[in-house]
Write a protein that holds these residues in place. Structure first.
Motif, PDB file in Angstrom:
ATOM      1  N   ARG A 411      82.537  74.050  38.443  1.00 44.87           N
ATOM      2  CA  ARG A 411      82.718  75.101  39.449  1.00 44.87           C
ATOM      3  C   ARG A 411      84.198  75.363  39.730  1.00 44.87           C
ATOM      4  N   TYR A 412      85.016  74.321  39.595  1.00 41.85           N
ATOM      5  CA  TYR A 412      86.455  74.469  39.831  1.00 41.85           C
ATOM      6  C   TYR A 412      87.174  73.329  39.139  1.00 41.85           C
ATOM      7  N   GLY A 413      88.477  73.424  39.035  1.00 42.76           N
ATOM      8  CA  GLY A 413      89.283  72.392  38.409  1.00 42.76           C
ATOM      9  C   GLY A 413      90.434  71.977  39.303  1.00 42.76           C
ATOM     10  N   ILE A 414      91.179  70.972  38.838  1.00 47.09           N
ATOM     11  CA  ILE A 414      92.334  70.469  39.569  1.00 47.09           C
ATOM     12  C   ILE A 414      93.494  70.295  38.599  1.00 47.09           C
ATOM     13  N   LYS A 415      94.642  70.826  38.969  1.00 48.14           N
ATOM     14  CA  LYS A 415      95.853  70.678  38.174  1.00 48.14           C
ATOM     15  C   LYS A 415      96.852  69.830  38.955  1.00 48.14           C
ATOM     16  N   LEU A 416      97.343  68.782  38.330  1.00 49.33           N
ATOM     17  CA  LEU A 416      98.340  67.915  38.939  1.00 49.33           C
ATOM     18  C   LEU A 416      99.668  68.113  38.228  1.00 49.33           C
ATOM     19  N   CYS A 417     100.707  68.429  38.984  1.00 51.65           N
ATOM     20  CA  CYS A 417     101.999  68.730  38.385  1.00 51.65           C
ATOM     21  C   CYS A 417     103.083  68.646  39.451  1.00 51.65           C
ATOM     22  N   ASN A 418     104.285  69.083  39.112  1.00 51.73           N
ATOM     23  CA  ASN A 418     105.383  69.097  40.081  1.00 51.73           C
ATOM     24  C   ASN A 418     105.447  70.434  40.801  1.00 51.73           C
ATOM     25  N   LYS A 419     104.311  70.863  41.309  1.00 50.48           N
ATOM     26  CA  LYS A 419     104.246  72.114  42.065  1.00 50.48           C
ATOM     27  C   LYS A 419     103.553  71.866  43.393  1.00 50.48           C
ATOM     28  N   ASN A 420     103.707  72.830  44.299  1.00 51.48           N
ATOM     29  CA  ASN A 420     103.143  72.705  45.638  1.00 51.48           C
ATOM     30  C   ASN A 420     101.643  72.976  45.628  1.00 51.48           C
ATOM     31  N   ILE A 421     101.020  72.771  46.780  1.00 52.71           N
ATOM     32  CA  ILE A 421      99.579  72.978  46.937  1.00 52.71           C
ATOM     33  C   ILE A 421      99.237  74.457  46.777  1.00 52.71           C
ATOM     34  N   GLY A 422      98.153  74.746  46.051  1.00 56.60           N
ATOM     35  CA  GLY A 422      97.733  76.124  45.871  1.00 56.60           C
ATOM     36  C   GLY A 422      96.339  76.214  45.271  1.00 56.60           C
ATOM     37  N   PHE A 423      95.765  77.422  45.273  1.00 54.05           N
ATOM     38  CA  PHE A 423      94.461  77.677  44.667  1.00 54.05           C
ATOM     39  C   PHE A 423      94.461  79.109  44.135  1.00 54.05           C
ATOM     40  N   ASN A 424      94.076  79.274  42.870  1.00 47.24           N
ATOM     41  CA  ASN A 424      94.111  80.602  42.246  1.00 47.24           C
ATOM     42  C   ASN A 424      92.728  81.197  42.016  1.00 47.24           C
ATOM     43  N   GLY A 425      91.713  80.622  42.654  1.00 47.44           N
ATOM     44  CA  GLY A 425      90.360  81.111  42.465  1.00 47.44           C
ATOM     45  C   GLY A 425      89.583  80.339  41.422  1.00 47.44           C
ATOM     46  N   GLN A 426      90.278  79.614  40.562  1.00 45.36           N
ATOM     47  CA  GLN A 426      89.623  78.798  39.537  1.00 45.36           C
ATOM     48  C   GLN A 426      89.938  77.317  39.671  1.00 45.36           C
ATOM     49  N   PHE A 427      91.184  77.002  39.994  1.00 42.34           N
ATOM     50  CA  PHE A 427      91.533  75.588  40.134  1.00 42.34           C
ATOM     51  C   PHE A 427      92.598  75.394  41.215  1.00 42.34           C
ATOM     52  N   TYR A 428      92.543  74.201  41.808  1.00 40.30           N
ATOM     53  CA  TYR A 428      93.521  73.796  42.810  1.00 40.30           C
ATOM     54  C   TYR A 428      94.730  73.195  42.105  1.00 40.30           C
ATOM     55  N   THR A 429      95.893  73.449  42.657  1.00 44.96           N
ATOM     56  CA  THR A 429      97.126  72.820  42.187  1.00 44.96           C
ATOM     57  C   THR A 429      97.615  71.863  43.261  1.00 44.96           C
ATOM     58  N   PHE A 430      97.871  70.633  42.856  1.00 40.77           N
ATOM     59  CA  PHE A 430      98.403  69.626  43.780  1.00 40.77           C
ATOM     60  C   PHE A 430      99.582  68.916  43.128  1.00 40.77           C
ATOM     61  N   PRO A 431     100.589  68.555  43.917  1.00 44.74           N
ATOM     62  CA  PRO A 431     101.654  67.702  43.367  1.00 44.74           C
ATOM     63  C   PRO A 431     101.077  66.328  43.043  1.00 44.74           C
ATOM     64  N   TYR A 432     101.668  65.647  42.046  1.00 44.28           N
ATOM     65  CA  TYR A 432     101.161  64.352  41.597  1.00 44.28           C
ATOM     66  C   TYR A 432     100.902  63.370  42.725  1.00 44.28           C
ATOM     67  N   PHE A 433     101.811  63.351  43.692  1.00 47.79           N
ATOM     68  CA  PHE A 433     101.753  62.298  44.701  1.00 47.79           C
ATOM     69  C   PHE A 433     100.526  62.394  45.605  1.00 47.79           C
ATOM     70  N   LEU A 434      99.784  63.497  45.551  1.00 44.34           N
ATOM     71  CA  LEU A 434      98.568  63.628  46.357  1.00 44.34           C
ATOM     72  C   LEU A 434      97.319  63.155  45.614  1.00 44.34           C
ATOM     73  N   THR A 435      97.478  62.661  44.406  1.00 43.70           N
ATOM     74  CA  THR A 435      96.317  62.204  43.627  1.00 43.70           C
ATOM     75  C   THR A 435      95.519  61.144  44.373  1.00 43.70           C
ATOM     76  N   PHE A 436      96.182  60.309  45.159  1.00 47.50           N
ATOM     77  CA  PHE A 436      95.473  59.219  45.847  1.00 47.50           C
ATOM     78  C   PHE A 436      94.474  59.724  46.883  1.00 47.50           C
ATOM     79  N   LEU A 437      94.520  61.020  47.222  1.00 44.40           N
ATOM     80  CA  LEU A 437      93.601  61.614  48.187  1.00 44.40           C
ATOM     81  C   LEU A 437      92.503  62.457  47.538  1.00 44.40           C
ATOM     82  N   LEU A 438      92.442  62.468  46.214  1.00 44.52           N
ATOM     83  CA  LEU A 438      91.499  63.351  45.530  1.00 44.52           C
ATOM     84  C   LEU A 438      90.049  63.056  45.866  1.00 44.52           C
ATOM     85  N   LYS A 439      89.673  61.800  45.947  1.00 47.26           N
ATOM     86  CA  LYS A 439      88.261  61.493  46.205  1.00 47.26           C
ATOM     87  C   LYS A 439      87.822  62.010  47.571  1.00 47.26           C
ATOM     88  N   ARG A 440      88.673  61.835  48.580  1.00 46.27           N
ATOM     89  CA  ARG A 440      88.369  62.393  49.898  1.00 46.27           C
ATOM     90  C   ARG A 440      88.275  63.900  49.841  1.00 46.27           C
TER      91      ARG A 440
END
Length: 444
Positions: A411-440
């Motif tokens: 239904r959606y995806g997650i991109k981890l990179c050196n970019k800020n938080i965002g959503f383009n309608g298909q996948f969320y973008t999170f900076p690497y350091f937020l990976t520890f919160l993905l399950k929540r």
């Protein structure tokens, strides 16, 4: 040395408060902080602590010679050391380094039925025949797997509190970009975490010195200790083959596809000659194994090829310590973490997912025209997770999340990179350091 706050602290308090608590076995690789956390909890919560270390005190192995009844064990303990005090309801018995005396697990049933004293066992997974322990104490024990420090615990060590973590989580769920100063500070903290990893002794040294002095030497000693333990504990296996697999992990992570191939680690090496070696390293808590999915669909378990996998270090700081000095210099001095072809980022993301309870899966088709670094899931859908060492476009992630019917479980995806938080309608973008919160985030 500063006592570091760990997530097991809260778990142990809940265990103590449980009316129906059972003897506890704390599992984990060596040097992840098991003994320090248990001993601090013990002295904070019990009037009497009976701490037995079967490595430093081998004489205590004899306490089970007359059987596993509680009275017999207590009698033998006090025979060896008359100063030990056993008071019902106020005493914890801590069997440490149980890999040196796995028979102690057989007494857990007796301690549970007796009910007068609490029991915790702990030890390095390298030396534990855990299947044997399970059969001896099934139904009368509780298990907890302890890892090296995750990024949240690292933040605690650096002085950040729970409110700060909640602030980051709220930013994720509301898809609100972090401020420039938040991004800058957290990226710096995450670079530190990637470089030194989460081994408590290394983190303590780094924070105490406020620099990297001595950390690399300590990390390399830990690597040598692991190699020594392989030689000591790999019973029933060709120890040279296990060490050969272990020594080649960083080699394959440095390649483009990162897939681990037994046939490439030694001249004439064959899979059948290495049966069980990868599993031994995994069960010993040294590596994380990421299996290739047979197809991009649910379920995850049972939908993978056990012969196709990537191997990662359990602790990314140890991966960095295993690299050549030029790569380390580039990371520590130039803060350049992209030179190692994304291996560092993949390794740390994989480790952060495992520390949240995920198993690791990736996908690559035969033609390598479609591949994805990791897959996780929520209750309804499959979630591709892309790890980008660069800020290039995410063509394959866009393809998997296109909602065109080709991948109905996504239904959606997650991109981890050196970019800020965002959503383009298909996948969320999170900076690497937020990976520890993905399950929540995924659960919500």
């Amino acid at each position: 040395m500063k006592l570091l706050r760990r997530k097991i602290d809260h778990y142990l308090k809940e265990w103590k408060e449980s009316e129906h608590r059972m003897p506890l076995i704390v599992k984990g690789a060596r040097q992840v902080g098991k003994t320090a956390s248990i001993m601090q909890f013990a002295h904070d919560n019990y009037e009497h602590v009976i701490a037995i270390n079967f490595v430093f005190q081998p004489k205590y192995k004899a306490i089970f010679e007359e059987g596993y009844e509680v009275d017999s064990i207590v009698r033998n303990l006090t025979l060896i050391d008359p100063s030990l005090q056993f008071e019902p309801g106020k005493t914890l018995v801590f069997f440490d380094e149980m890999q040196e005396c796995p028979a102690c697990a057989t007494c857990l049933k007796a301690f549970k039925i007796d009910g007068r004293y609490d029991v915790i066992c702990s030890g390095s997974l390298m030396g534990i025949n855990y299947h044997e322990i399970e059969s001896n104490s099934v139904g009368y024990k509780e298990d907890y797997t302890m890892h090296s420090m995750d990024f949240e615990e690292f933040l605690w060590a650096k002085g950040y509190d729970a409110a700060f973590v909640e602030h980051l989580y709220e930013k994720m769920v509301t898809v609100t970009p972090l401020s420039n100063i938040e991004m800058e500070v957290l990226e710096g903290l995450f670079r530190e975490y990637m470089t030194i990893g989460g081994m408590p002794a290394v983190v303590n040294m780094f924070i105490s010195n406020n620099n990297y002095s001595g950390t690399l030497k300590l990390q390399r000693q830990l690597l040598l200790d692991y190699e020594e333990d392989i030689t000591k504990y790999a019973q029933g296996f060709d120890k040279g083959k296990i060490k050969n697999v272990y020594d080649h992990i960083s080699v394959f992570l440095g390649q483009d596809n990162k897939k681990f191939l037994i046939s490439k680690i030694a001249h004439g090496a064959r899979n059948r000659e290495y049966v069980g070696t990868v599993e031994w390293l995994r069960d010993a808590g040294i590596i994380n194994v990421c299996y290739c999915l047979a197809q991009v669909s649910l379920p995850l378990k049972g939908n993978y090829n056990p012969k196709s996998y990537k191997l990662y270090y359990k602790d990314t700081g140890l991966l960095v310590a295993s690299l050549d000095e030029e790569s380390q210099e580039d990371m520590r001095v130039n803060k350049n973490y992209g030179t190692y072809k994304g291996a560092i980022y993949e390794n740390v993301v994989g480790d952060m997912l495992v520390k949240q309870g995920y198993n690791l899966y990736f996908y690559r088709n035969e033609k390598s025209t479609l591949e994805m670094d990791f897959f996780i899931r929520d209750t309804q859908s499959l979630i591709p997770v892309e790890v980008k060492a660069t800020d290039h476009a995410s063509r394959l992630l866009s393809k998997l999340t296109a909602h065109d019917g080709k991948y109905p479980d996504i239904r959606y995806g997650i991109k981890l990179c050196n970019k800020n938080i965002g959503f383009n309608g298909q996948f969320y973008t999170f900076p690497y350091f937020l990976t520890f919160l993905l399950k929540r985030f995924v659960k919500r």
